[in-house]
Write an enzyme that holds these catalytic residues in place. Sequence first.
Site, short mmCIF file in Angstrom:
data_model
loop_
_atom_site.label_atom_id
_atom_site.label_comp_id
_atom_site.label_asym_id
_atom_site.label_seq_id
_atom_site.Cartn_x
_atom_site.Cartn_y
_atom_site.Cartn_z
N ARG A 1 7.26 -4.80 1.79
CA ARG A 1 6.95 -3.47 2.33
C ARG A 1 6.75 -3.62 3.83
O ARG A 1 5.91 -4.40 4.28
CB ARG A 1 5.68 -2.91 1.67
CG ARG A 1 5.11 -1.63 2.30
CD ARG A 1 6.07 -0.45 2.21
NE ARG A 1 5.42 0.82 2.48
CZ ARG A 1 5.29 1.37 3.69
NH1 ARG A 1 5.73 0.72 4.76
NH2 ARG A 1 4.73 2.56 3.82
N GLU B 1 10.50 10.10 1.89
CA GLU B 1 10.57 9.71 0.49
C GLU B 1 11.89 10.15 -0.14
O GLU B 1 12.31 11.31 -0.01
CB GLU B 1 9.41 10.33 -0.29
CG GLU B 1 8.05 9.78 0.08
CD GLU B 1 7.88 8.33 -0.32
OE1 GLU B 1 8.30 7.97 -1.44
OE2 GLU B 1 7.35 7.55 0.50
N ARG C 1 3.72 -5.24 -3.98
CA ARG C 1 4.63 -5.65 -2.92
C ARG C 1 3.86 -6.44 -1.85
O ARG C 1 2.63 -6.33 -1.76
CB ARG C 1 5.29 -4.43 -2.28
CG ARG C 1 6.07 -3.57 -3.25
CD ARG C 1 6.56 -2.29 -2.60
NE ARG C 1 5.46 -1.45 -2.11
CZ ARG C 1 5.62 -0.22 -1.63
NH1 ARG C 1 6.83 0.31 -1.55
NH2 ARG C 1 4.57 0.47 -1.22
#
Length: 298
Positions: free
Chosen positions: A159, A167, A207
């Site tokens: 990330r 998004e 992540r």
Amino acid sequence: MVFQLPWKSSGDNVKPAEESTLSLASASGSPDLRREVEQHAVEESTRRSDPISFLYSLESTIPHAELLTTPYVAVAFITGIAAGACGVFIWNRWLRRIRTAEWVTPDIITRRRWVKGIVTSVGDADNFRLYHTPGIGWRWFRRVPSSAKDLKDQTIHIRIAGVDAPECGHFGRPAQPHAEESLSWLKNRLEGRSVYCQLVRKDQYGRVVAVPVVPRRFLPSFLGKRWASPLALEMLRAGTVTTYEQAGAEYGPWSREAFLRVEAKARAARRGMWKSGGGGETPAEYKRRHASTPPSSE
């Protein structure tokens, strides 16, 4: 057939006098004699636990064992053990491949370790998959898998720290404006490229939050990290992301203010998502709006 050792066993070295002393100590129960025998046993145990003393003790059991007890052999023996331990340390710290985010230990996060790898895929416009390539010889003598089957459980989910991208559509929810353009920009920039990532922490999705930098082309590998381009700042300049300002935000060696200044310049120049002047819903606002809405099953 009874197998005979070419030298005397340790049991054969016990002298008759010593055997009789041990037997006498056991039979008579004399405190002084028992104490002397116990002290002798402790000294023998201590001698055998010391590697140098152990080498010297071989003189009494192996013919010509004095060849093993020279200072040079002792130094070589200790050096070999130290070299082996050093090799294991180097392998574990710099040469062992980190397969997935689960392999990233708290010690790696604490040291904010830099890792190098090949980007195998881009998910959304602010995360990607990294195939860790430690050491040398990759793409020459060592192959990076290309099929989805071979890459399964072999990549670190990264990330990108400090930025937030529009998004994409997930679970029946509509995508934000400019999401596809931002995703396409990141794919073109990263897929198949080598990048360096400073591992910062893990997020709630498992992540690894990292600070990626992209080496400049035609530079030697050892100069790649030092002369690389910060990916997050590139994305802000291109207008594909906004500055992430939520709790726990990380900006690497830069500050939040530095990120906001770059974003403001992209807005003023109307690049990327700002080409219409901005003012729309930010990724953070979009996620808050949909946080309480269950995803559609369609």
